[in-house]
Design a protein around this motif. Structure first.
Motif, short mmCIF file in Angstrom:
data_model
loop_
_atom_site.label_atom_id
_atom_site.label_comp_id
_atom_site.label_asym_id
_atom_site.label_seq_id
_atom_site.Cartn_x
_atom_site.Cartn_y
_atom_site.Cartn_z
N UNK A 1 0.85 -1.17 0.00
CA UNK A 1 0.00 0.00 0.00
C UNK A 1 0.89 1.24 0.00
N UNK A 2 0.42 2.26 -0.67
CA UNK A 2 1.10 3.55 -0.69
C UNK A 2 0.27 4.54 0.11
N UNK A 3 0.94 5.34 0.91
CA UNK A 3 0.30 6.41 1.66
C UNK A 3 0.93 7.71 1.20
N UNK A 4 0.09 8.69 0.92
CA UNK A 4 0.63 10.01 0.59
C UNK A 4 0.16 11.02 1.62
N UNK A 5 1.02 11.98 1.86
CA UNK A 5 0.72 13.08 2.75
C UNK A 5 0.79 14.35 1.90
N UNK A 6 -0.32 15.06 1.83
CA UNK A 6 -0.33 16.34 1.13
C UNK A 6 -0.47 17.44 2.17
N UNK A 7 0.13 18.58 1.90
CA UNK A 7 -0.03 19.70 2.82
C UNK A 7 0.18 20.99 2.06
N UNK A 8 -0.42 22.04 2.59
CA UNK A 8 -0.26 23.37 2.02
C UNK A 8 -0.53 24.40 3.11
N UNK A 9 0.28 25.44 3.09
CA UNK A 9 0.09 26.56 4.03
C UNK A 9 -1.09 27.38 3.53
N UNK A 10 -1.95 27.77 4.45
CA UNK A 10 -3.10 28.59 4.08
C UNK A 10 -2.72 30.07 4.16
N UNK A 11 -3.30 30.90 3.28
CA UNK A 11 -2.96 32.32 3.31
C UNK A 11 -3.41 33.02 4.61
N UNK A 12 -4.46 32.47 5.23
CA UNK A 12 -4.94 32.97 6.52
C UNK A 12 -5.48 31.78 7.29
N UNK A 13 -5.38 31.78 8.61
CA UNK A 13 -5.89 30.64 9.38
C UNK A 13 -7.40 30.48 9.19
N UNK A 14 -7.84 29.22 9.27
CA UNK A 14 -9.27 28.93 9.23
C UNK A 14 -9.65 28.12 10.46
N UNK A 15 -10.92 28.17 10.82
CA UNK A 15 -11.40 27.41 11.97
C UNK A 15 -11.72 25.98 11.55
N UNK A 16 -11.90 25.14 12.54
CA UNK A 16 -12.30 23.76 12.28
C UNK A 16 -13.62 23.72 11.52
N UNK A 17 -14.54 24.58 11.88
CA UNK A 17 -15.85 24.61 11.22
C UNK A 17 -15.72 25.05 9.77
#
Length: 104
Positions: A1-17
């Motif tokens: 199995x292959x697992x990938x992790x993607x990530x990106x910095x957001x221009x401004x923080x966002x809430x969980x909602x």
């Protein structure tokens, strides 16, 4: 199995909602993708980084998703380019199914 992790910095923080609403809107994009077993959306505790953990049947299946068009979609949606890191997952512990799986 292959697992990938993607990530990106957001221009401004966002809430969980906010993240939940955004992620629910994009989730249908990933339904039925060949070779994709599962995707977990991620949001850092400070709301400044988002991404996902994807579980794939093969690297080829993963690479078929992470095209220039996908990268443009992510950049357009979140305002920043994503990073993608690939991992081989030779052993999986599944406590729900109560089994340990070993790849070939």
């Amino acid at each position: 199995m292959i697992v990938t992790l993607t990530s990106f910095a957001l221009p401004a923080p966002i809430t969980r909602e906010q993240a939940r609403d955004i992620f629910l809107a994009t989730a249908p994009t990933y339904r039925g993708v060949p070779g994709l077993l599962r995707k977990h959306y991620l949001l850092s505790e400070d709301g400044r980084t988002a991404g996902g953990v994807y579980f794939w049947t093969s690297r080829a299946a993963a690479e078929a998703l992470y095209t220039d068009a996908w990268r443009a979609f992510v950049r357009g949606k979140y305002g920043t380019p994503p990073s993608v890191t690939y991992f081989d997952s030779p052993v999986v512990v599944d406590n729900v199914a109560q089994e340990t799986l070993a790849g070939g």
